[in-house]
Design a protein around this motif. Structure first.
Motif, PDB file in Angstrom:
ATOM      1  N   UNK A 196       2.999  70.962-116.350  1.00  0.00           N
ATOM      2  CA  UNK A 196       3.909  71.235-115.250  1.00  0.00           C
ATOM      3  C   UNK A 196       5.065  72.181-115.535  1.00  0.00           C
ATOM      4  N   UNK A 197       6.064  72.118-114.639  1.00  0.00           N
ATOM      5  CA  UNK A 197       7.239  72.995-114.712  1.00  0.00           C
ATOM      6  C   UNK A 197       8.483  72.181-115.058  1.00  0.00           C
ATOM      7  N   UNK A 198       9.547  72.886-115.445  1.00  0.00           N
ATOM      8  CA  UNK A 198      10.815  72.234-115.808  1.00  0.00           C
ATOM      9  C   UNK A 198      10.537  71.093-116.800  1.00  0.00           C
ATOM     10  N   UNK A 199       9.739  71.426-117.819  1.00  0.00           N
ATOM     11  CA  UNK A 199       9.221  70.407-118.736  1.00  0.00           C
ATOM     12  C   UNK A 199      10.136  70.208-119.936  1.00  0.00           C
ATOM     13  N   UNK A 200      10.718  69.026-120.091  1.00  0.00           N
ATOM     14  CA  UNK A 200      11.613  68.772-121.232  1.00  0.00           C
ATOM     15  C   UNK A 200      10.846  68.747-122.552  1.00  0.00           C
ATOM     16  N   UNK A 201      11.608  68.933-123.638  1.00  0.00           N
ATOM     17  CA  UNK A 201      10.995  69.007-124.970  1.00  0.00           C
ATOM     18  C   UNK A 201      10.170  67.770-125.288  1.00  0.00           C
ATOM     19  N   UNK A 202      10.708  66.598-124.912  1.00  0.00           N
ATOM     20  CA  UNK A 202      10.015  65.360-125.270  1.00  0.00           C
ATOM     21  C   UNK A 202       8.638  65.244-124.596  1.00  0.00           C
ATOM     22  N   UNK A 203       8.504  65.879-123.420  1.00  0.00           N
ATOM     23  CA  UNK A 203       7.212  65.829-122.735  1.00  0.00           C
ATOM     24  C   UNK A 203       6.179  66.687-123.469  1.00  0.00           C
ATOM     25  N   UNK A 204       6.621  67.823-124.018  1.00  0.00           N
ATOM     26  CA  UNK A 204       5.722  68.630-124.849  1.00  0.00           C
ATOM     27  C   UNK A 204       5.301  67.827-126.083  1.00  0.00           C
ATOM     28  N   UNK A 205       6.272  67.152-126.709  1.00  0.00           N
ATOM     29  CA  UNK A 205       5.975  66.357-127.906  1.00  0.00           C
ATOM     30  C   UNK A 205       4.954  65.268-127.574  1.00  0.00           C
ATOM     31  N   UNK A 206       5.174  64.558-126.471  1.00  0.00           N
ATOM     32  CA  UNK A 206       4.252  63.496-126.055  1.00  0.00           C
ATOM     33  C   UNK A 206       2.849  64.046-125.803  1.00  0.00           C
TER      34      UNK A 206
END
Length: 210
Positions: A120-130
């Protein structure tokens, strides 16, 4: 028939291409060969875009044609039969809500044979890590169209490092504000300012001929 279909896709004949693809399948055609033809055509569209022969509108239309054909072709391919080049986790970074570049890249990457997990968009760093922990991708793709996104790219790469995930993946950054300097600043492996180039670089990162 597949040669004619190839030409119709490259020539941006959406109605004719989709109609011919359906006719080919209904006549007992091979779904895999159909997708391969579509992928080859998308490759030519990407090359034309890189050479300046096609523009963003053609790139978007080419993506739409491929998506339309893929919708009714993929169900005819048995699960697991379709060999993938690699897996990409893809997202627009935090503070950026633009999705058009990401979405075009996704279509072109899938057309080339990559599996793409779009977070998705406006994706925080932790979501990439997860997502990296969950999907174990070969490549992480980060997109941004605004200057604020550049700092987010760096924070995301840093977060992946802190989580001990950086070594096992390649990172490509892309978008209107991205260049070699941004790549170096963020700590990425490659950068691209258009979808076709991005897919070619992903192949190179995987050791596949672009």
């Amino acid at each position: 028939m597949l040669e004619e279909l190839f030409n119709r896709i490259v020539d941006m004949d959406e109605e004719g291409a989709v109609s011919m693809a359906k006719e080919y399948l209904e006549g007992g055609g091979d779904a895999k060969k159909l997708l391969e033809t579509c992928r080859d055509a998308m490759g030519v569209i990407g090359q034309k875009f890189e050479k300046g022969e096609y523009f963003l509108s053609e790139l978007i239309l080419g993506g739409e044609i491929f998506k339309n054909i893929m919708e009714f072709t993929l169900p005819k391919i048995k699960g697991g039969d379709e060999k993938k080049l690699g897996r990409i986790v893809l997202g627009t970074v935090k503070e950026d809500v633009h999705n058009i570049g990401k979405d075009i890249f996704k279509v072109f990457a899938e057309a080339s044979g990559f599996e793409v997990i779009d977070i998705g968009i406006d994706t925080p760093e932790e979501k990439f890590v997860e997502a990296v922990k969950e999907h174990k991708p070969d490549i992480v793709g980060m997109s941004c169209l605004i200057t604020a996104g550049v700092a987010s790219m760096k924070r995301t790469v840093d977060a992946l490092k802190e989580a001990g995930l950086r070594e096992g993946i390649k990172i490509i950054v892309g978008g209107g504000r991205v260049d070699e300097g941004v790549k170096q600043y963020a700590g990425a492996d490659a950068w691209a300012d258009d979808a076709a180039k991005g897919v070619r670089l992903c192949k190179e990162l995987m050791g596949i001929e672009g």
